[in-house]
Design an enzyme around this catalytic site. Sequence first.
Site, PDB file in Angstrom:
ATOM      1  N   HIS A  41       0.875  -1.175   0.000  1.00 48.80           N
ATOM      2  CA  HIS A  41       0.000   0.000   0.000  1.00 48.80           C
ATOM      3  C   HIS A  41       0.919   1.234   0.000  1.00 48.80           C
ATOM      4  O   HIS A  41       1.085   1.912   1.007  1.00 48.80           O
ATOM      5  CB  HIS A  41      -0.902   0.018   1.230  1.00 48.80           C
ATOM      6  N   GLU A 120       0.126   0.325  -5.408  1.00 46.16           N
ATOM      7  CA  GLU A 120      -0.850   1.290  -4.917  1.00 46.16           C
ATOM      8  C   GLU A 120      -2.146   1.151  -5.725  1.00 46.16           C
ATOM      9  O   GLU A 120      -2.146   1.295  -6.944  1.00 46.16           O
ATOM     10  CB  GLU A 120      -0.307   2.715  -5.047  1.00 46.16           C
ATOM     11  N   ASP A 145      -4.961  -4.925  -5.756  1.00 48.77           N
ATOM     12  CA  ASP A 145      -5.248  -4.992  -4.333  1.00 48.77           C
ATOM     13  C   ASP A 145      -3.970  -5.346  -3.578  1.00 48.77           C
ATOM     14  O   ASP A 145      -3.241  -6.256  -3.953  1.00 48.77           O
ATOM     15  CB  ASP A 145      -6.324  -6.054  -4.085  1.00 48.77           C
ATOM     16  N   ASP A 166       0.852  -1.631   4.860  1.00 48.31           N
ATOM     17  CA  ASP A 166       0.462  -0.398   5.556  1.00 48.31           C
ATOM     18  C   ASP A 166      -0.893   0.058   5.017  1.00 48.31           C
ATOM     19  O   ASP A 166      -0.984   1.043   4.280  1.00 48.31           O
ATOM     20  CB  ASP A 166       1.548   0.655   5.330  1.00 48.31           C
TER      21      ASP A 166
END
Length: 283
Positions: A41, A120, A145, A166
Site C-alpha cells: 500500500h 498502490e 489490491d 500499511d
Amino acid sequence: MNYRHAFHAGNFADVLKHAVLARILAYLGRKDAGYRVIDSHAGIGLYDLAADEALRTGEWRGGVGRVRAARPSPALGDWLAPWLSALRAVNGGDDLLVYPGSPAIATALGRLQDRYHFNELHPQDAATLTALYAGDRRVRVGSEDGYVTVRAQLPPRERRGLVIVDPPFEEAGEFDRLTRAVHDARKRFATGCLMIWYPIKDVAAVDAFLAGAAGAGYPRLIAIEQWVRQPGGDGPLAGAGVLVANPPFTLADETEAILPELTRLLAEDDGAGGRVLRLAEDG
C-alpha cells in the site's frame, strides 16, 4: 479508496513507522547481496509539506517537525540516523520541503543491486508513483489490491528482503485481512522480514490481531507501539504500532532503550506512552 496520506504525512505515527523501516533497511544493507522491498500500500512516495493537504491538518509539525527541532540524546540520535539520512536525501539537504513515504525512504537508502515492487490501488496515486520512478530501473509499480500483492510477489528472487503492509484502515475487517497477510507471508517467505503498520484505536481489536499474528509461527515476532495521548474515543489518531516478523536481532532492545525519550518528544499530554512487545523469540 478515499484515504489520502497527504493529509497525515510526517505525523507522529510516520515517525515511528519510518524510523523502524529505515533501521531494518540499514540492517539489510550490511550484506553485499541485493534484497527486495515489496510495499503493498505504497501511496505516492513523496508528500509536499507546502501542499494544501499538509497545510490543512498540520500534522507533520507534531511529528517530523518536532524531531527536526529537537536535540536528542546520542542514543536516540543514532536510532533516528538512517531515517534522518533519507529525509536529507530526498530534500537535497537540511530543508524540510517534502516528506518521504515508505517507497522514497527505501530507494533513498537502497543500492544499485536492490530491487523494489511498490503497489498502490488508488488510480491517481498509482500514476503519481509510476511517474516518480519512471527513470529508476530498480523499481516496478503495480496497481492491484495490496493483499494480492503480498501473495503474488512472494517469494522474491533475491530470497532476502522486506515486505511492508500499511493499509488505510478504511473498511471493516482490516485486522482480519492483516492477519491473513501475516500467515500468507510466513508460508511464502518464511525467512523474510515483514513489517505491518496498524492504528491503536480499539485496544481489544489490536490485542486480537497480535494474537492471531503470533499464530503464524514466526520464530521471532515483535510489536512496537506508541501513543501520544490515551487511545480510545473519537478524534484524531492517538496511537499506532508496527508489527515486525524476523526483525533484526538488535531492533527490540535498541528501540526499547530510546522509546521513552521519543515518546516524551512526541507526546500531546500525560497519557502518552509506548511499549515493545516480544510476541515470539527464538529459544
